[in-house]
Design a protein around this motif. Sequence first.
Motif, PDB file in Angstrom:
ATOM      1  N   UNK A   1       0.804  -1.296   0.281  1.00  0.00           N
ATOM      2  CA  UNK A   1      -0.064  -0.183   0.195  1.00  0.00           C
ATOM      3  C   UNK A   1       0.927   1.306   0.045  1.00  0.00           C
ATOM      4  N   UNK A   2       1.836   1.256   0.513  1.00  0.00           N
ATOM      5  CA  UNK A   2       3.125   2.506   0.374  1.00  0.00           C
ATOM      6  C   UNK A   2       3.570   2.569  -0.689  1.00  0.00           C
ATOM      7  N   UNK A   3       3.426   1.326  -1.457  1.00  0.00           N
ATOM      8  CA  UNK A   3       3.988   1.591  -2.854  1.00  0.00           C
ATOM      9  C   UNK A   3       3.097   2.891  -4.035  1.00  0.00           C
ATOM     10  N   UNK A   4       4.952   4.071  -4.321  1.00  0.00           N
ATOM     11  CA  UNK A   4       4.360   5.502  -4.573  1.00  0.00           C
ATOM     12  C   UNK A   4       4.949   6.311  -3.869  1.00  0.00           C
ATOM     13  N   UNK A   5       5.036   5.840  -2.830  1.00  0.00           N
ATOM     14  CA  UNK A   5       5.782   7.326  -1.674  1.00  0.00           C
ATOM     15  C   UNK A   5       6.979   7.011  -2.894  1.00  0.00           C
ATOM     16  N   UNK A   6       7.892   6.473  -3.151  1.00  0.00           N
ATOM     17  CA  UNK A   6       9.344   6.899  -3.462  1.00  0.00           C
ATOM     18  C   UNK A   6       9.163   6.944  -5.115  1.00  0.00           C
TER      19      UNK A   6
END
Lengths: 295, 266, 846
Positions: C533-538
Amino acid sequence: MVPEAEFQSYYGRPVLKPPVWKEPYGPAYLYLGGLSGVSSVMAVMAEFTGHDRLARTARVAAAIGAAAGAGLLVAELGRPARFLNMLRVFKPTSPMSMGSWILAAQGALSGVAASTELTGILPAVGDAAVLATGLTGPLTATYTAVLLADTAVPAWHEAYRELPFLFAGSALASAGAVGMLATPRAQAGPARVVAVMGAVVESVAGVVMERRLGLVGEPYRLGKAGGRMRAARVLTAGGGLLASIAGRSRTLTALSGLALTAGALCTRFGVLEAGRTSTADPKYTIVPQRQRQAV
Amino acid sequence: MAERMGFFTDTSVCIGCKACQVACKEWNLLPDDGFVFEANSYDNTGALGANTWRHVAFIEQSRPVPVDDSADDGVERWLMSSDVCKHCTHAACLDVCPTGALFRTEFGTVVIQEDICNGCGYCVSACPYGVIERREDDGRAWKCTMCYDRQRGGLEPACAKACPTDSIQFGPLDELRERAEERVERLHADGQAEARLYGESPDDGVGGAGAFFLLLDEPEVYGLPPDPVVTTRDLPAMWRWAGAAALSVAGAVAVAFASSRKGARR
Amino acid sequence: MAECHPVGFQWVVEAKARGAKVFHVDPRFTRTSALADRHLPIRAGSDIVLLGALINHVLANELDFREYVLAYTNAAVIVSADFRDTEDLDGLFSGFDPETGSYDPRSWAYEGMDEETPSARAPGAQTPGEHLEGGRHHAAAAGADTYGSGGAAAHPTPATDPTLSHPRCVYQILRRHFARYTPELVEQLCGISRAAFAELAEAITANSGRERTTAWVYSVGWTQHTVGAQYIRTASILQLLLGNMGRPGGGIMALRGHASIQGSTDIPTLFSLLPGYLSMPHAHRHEGLDDYLAREGGDVGFWGHRRAYLVSLLKAWWGDAATEENDFCFDHLPRLTGDHGHYTTVMGQIDGTVKGYFVAGENPAVGSSGGRAQRLGLANLDWLVVRDLTLVETATFWKDGPELETGEMRTEDIATEVFFLPAASHVEKEGTFTNTQRLLQWREKALDPPGDCRSDLWFYYHLGKLVRRRLTDDEIDRPLRELTWDYPEEGAHRDPSASAVLREINGVGPDGRALSAYTQLKPDGSTRCGCWIYCGVYADEVNQAARRRPGREQSPVAPEWGWAWPANRRILYNRASADPEGRPWSERKAYVWWDAERGRWTGQDVPDFEPNKPPDYVPPEGARAEDALAGTDPFIMQSDGKGWLYVPTGLADGPLPAHYEPHESPVGNPLYAQQANPARKVYPRPESPYNPPESPRFPYVLTTYRLTEHHTAGGMSRPLAYLAELQPELFCEVSPQLAAEVGLDNGGWATIVTSRTVIEARVLVTGRVRPLRIQGRVIHQIGLPYHWGWGGGGLVTGDVANDLLPLVLDPNVYIQESKAVTCDVRPGRRPRGQAMLDLLEVYRHG
Ligand SMILES: Nc1nc2c(c(=O)[nH]1)N[C@H]1C(S)=C(S)[C@@H](COP(=O)(O)OP(=O)(O)OC[C@H]3O[C@@H](n4cnc5c(=O)[nH]c(N)nc54)[C@H](O)[C@@H]3O)O[C@H]1N2
Ligand SMILES: Nc1nc2c(c(=O)[nH]1)N[C@H]1C(S)=C(S)[C@@H](COP(=O)(O)OP(=O)(O)OC[C@H]3O[C@@H](n4cnc5c(=O)[nH]c(N)nc54)[C@H](O)[C@@H]3O)O[C@H]1N2
Ligand code: SF4
Ligand code: SF4
Ligand code: SF4
Ligand code: SF4
Ligand code: SF4
Ligand SMILES: [Mo]
């Protein structure tokens, strides 16, 4: 008695801060200022009227009063080392600033006057100095009333009319008393009269003040301050009475002088305490202001 | 002089979080006030003082609710208000300070120079709001500086910055007065007839406060004086009375000597 | 909210300024109530009655947003004929096993679902694990807690009755279930007058529908109950019926606790979870990867990609060692054997089965219920590691704990070896906070930690390195040996790079470049991702959480301030802000809509929907994952794309909320014979005695809470003078009536007693706490903040409120009931030493 006032407050907490001036410094200073100031005037008059012994006493009393008063003033400061900051500015809106200058002048002049008197050096300078204290003396005796009145302390501020007379009377009585005590009785006549007049003025001013102040006068009647004020009244009246009949009686003179001195001190302690009381109870701040708004 | 800056403290949106009080202490590195449970609602620091330059007051206004009356949903109020030095237009503290330690800044605020204050305590008794206080350990008088240092650095005061609900608004005094008028009107329109401004009027006893308030009850309920007056307003009169007394002293002594000369001869 | 989330509360003030009406439901009149338009004093532990009555009000008067309800919820779904409601079973749902105190949820299923077996099920349909096992392991290992980003699996295409008239359709079940939740019952049980209830009901219904939305905000006043999860469920039902989900200004906002407590459920510190709400494998349920995937979650909706999520996680952790052949090291994962929650662990300590304990950033000796049991546990360990900013009571109990005063413990008998390791605070390290809004915000380090203080990241990383140095070639060490444990080190103390960790969490593709969306994750091992769910924060190799573009320079949604999971969406399920055809429900509330010309979803926020899936999309037969969801299914994490009014699976204590009294309550439950939640978790042991229900010895309701001036167990606020002076002593809040009845003086002392212990507190008599009339008699409530302890480097100290509380938990998420218990109160200070134990004996045995 003033009827119990209806008012709202924040948990009964005071609105104002209590005066920081501590006992015995504050009231003692007020007493000494009065003593010094009136003594100077007495010295001047004694000079003119040839009451040499009385003049000598008065000069010395004025000098000691001013010096000791200044000492107390310094001791009263939160940071005594910074006393000289008082003389950095000359600020007419600050009775303390004015008072500092007055006291400085009074102290210097009365000091010169007393030391020339005692040492006999440069008598002309001393006489000139005494003359000058004829001006600073009365101010020294009464400015302290402005000093107290020019605050938000209800019992002081509202009393700005009578306080100067109360203090003047008290100062007269103090100086008269010292004059009586420290001068050979034969020469002390004027001092006795000064004392009697002071007692009268002090008593009358006190009564008038308490009457006129209404609710704000209450602190002068109740509690610790009330006790002191009552004691002052008895002592002053008694001292005055004694002075008027003392004549050349040593005992009566001594009693009278002590009573008047004690009375004057009680007045000063009482006034200070009444001020404190009037800040401690929010009633004395809120009710008069409300009443003022209501008109 | 730059524009006069001030505070408008809108107590109707104060949530009593005390962030202002803490932020002030943090920024100014003030000592604590001791740890005493006062049992006065959520106020355990009591009042403004040498070590508390912002103080949040809590006033619980609840009437006893008859439990049996189930239709009663209660009218309770919990007033909260963050108090501060008023930075008066006519500031008694400043007027009476004998050393010039208190001065008016380029922002129209009233600030103590701590290196000059000699602790005479005169300002303490002069302030009609009981704001200023002498700290016993260092003998100096202390109060809010309206973050003079921050203002000079172009920052808003720490308390206003920390206030989450904008109960404390900082800005040019004129603007704040306008904003406050609007806010009061809005509250009145919403049926809060008790909303009123305190200290905003240049005609009041201190010539208008540089830090003024929107209150929801009488000032004294919050511990504020209802009609404060700068004490120096009466100063000329005081000097006159003192002058008269001084003259009387001189006169009395003169009379005494005059009269007793006769006595001496007798 | 004003008390505990003052900074967030500015937006409530702002909303008020724009005309919003604010209600505050709380036993006490708090700083929040002070700013609310209306405060509704409620008896602690009775909110389901209030919310249930609101639902009843909506249903009985047909005030629901019918178009929304029909299209987006499971209102029309027909439920199995086997299902029995609490109305039928006097407070129990069907499937209850009194032996284990748990439910077999099979009978709660949608009609037709129970006929399928796993081997012979239609593609796209699935049977959730808990159904197969009759819920046995599920409830016993906080299984319900694993649905943090979506629901459990359910039949994706159940039988429905769009007329909502089928007696077994969800809508009709709800009507029957909530029919007895009336305003009269609210008055009887909550102590809220009918007039006040009517005002609330009128306000929320008038302020919901096409043009308007209503939001509910809660925090632990709703969760810390034996029916905590069901409180939130009740609110969910109400919000779905009123069409307030997935729409701007709507929703149910959970105000979370500690800074980044949201982060610590996303990348969990919870025993039952892996990152991204993948459930922790269970020793007896999940033999291998396929087995695990078959049982955990449905195949429809975005959970249908869970293989991609899990495999990417395993690849992030075990790198090249994770291969298709070895199930991507799935067997390296630890396994649950049951409940490893906090309180059960403490029992294990007392029983001697738990030997060692890491306590990092927690102060259970003060902050957890049943303080005495906590300390008994700590005293029976071999070793204890405490990492904290200050020397908290958990690290010093052995020399100054309250049990020493009573003589129950002696320092010389305590063999626990305590290691105290000073921790760096949040300003002394960099990293992200994930806030209540799922917003990740990067923080720079402001200064170096003093002395030996080190960040937790430093500690665990270097501890890991030390441990790995001692590994052998033995098979048992393989999981640790093969772990990727190689972050770049920075600075004098060799701190592992926090941004490298964040990048690992974000994940990389086969080319080694940072991924930009979880939709890129592959089930074949070609992608790595530490938390899907944190994929995309970087994304684009840029730390998106560090973005700080001021709100005034961007749209009201402010997408360039930090980064919200998933995919930087600010409102979840926002497809529901448009009608089934994809048009905004109203211009006023336009948020995300279908742009037919460009053939894509657009709007102010990132659409929480496949961008190109048209509203008229109908899934083909046999479709999987998101393809199986229609263009009108906004709740894309749910296996049927619907908002669940009725929960056919996933909860441990029933498909619908029912009012049960708190475990300890002064009143009986007039609704059902079942007094308290039948599935609640209790510890019937001597360390945790309970007050009997309706006991005259414990006549008052006790509720605990926070003060703005302090933080939780006090380790961070009691040592700070500026906070400690604001609330210097433990106090209890009592009404003037109770004070008069018992003889308590404002500012004086009170002694508070439960079966657990006796404590003392100063008294604050206040009209903000008021007696309530419950079932015809007056019930007094006592409020008690819980921030004090005896030491902890505190400038102020006090008795521990939590020592009073029982060990009894919500069965879904294992949270303790700290908001509603019973107690007695007496004037004066408490007795000391043996005298205190004697008093306690009197109370325990009557
Ligand atoms: N200043 C400060 N802020 C904090 C914290 C802190 O310690 N101090 N802690 C943080 C943490 S960890 C958390 S979890 C959050 C918690 O935030 P909140 O949940 O707001 O905190 P509490 O004060 O524990 O409980 C809130 C309210 O629930 C009420 N209540 C008790 N029982 C019931 C009930 O049955 N029904 C209803 N409707 N209300 C009830 C209490 O009276 C209390 O006012 O705050 C966070 N923020
Ligand atoms: N009676 C009652 N009990 C409750 C509650 C209630 O409402 N009523 N609420 C419950 C809730 S919601 C919560 S969250 C808990 C909280 O209870 P605990 O978590 O036990 O208490 P805290 O005081 O928050 O402990 C956090 C500790 O972490 C330390 N710390 C801070 N930053 C760091 C860091 O970066 N690293 C490390 N290693 N340590 C750090 C702090 O100094 C502090 O001591 O209390 C629970 N207990
Ligand atoms: S409020 Fe008091 S301290 Fe502040 S400026 Fe006015 S007089 Fe001075
Ligand atoms: S205490 Fe300091 S600031 Fe106050 S009047 Fe005296 S010198 Fe001025
Ligand atoms: S302006 Fe500065 S000094 Fe004054 S109260 Fe606010 S923070 Fe304190
Ligand atoms: S920070 Fe603002 S809201 Fe909080 S107490 Fe101060 S004035 Fe009130
Ligand atoms: S402490 Fe931090 S998280 Fe809590 S309200 Fe204040 S700013 Fe927000
Ligand atoms: Mo929390």
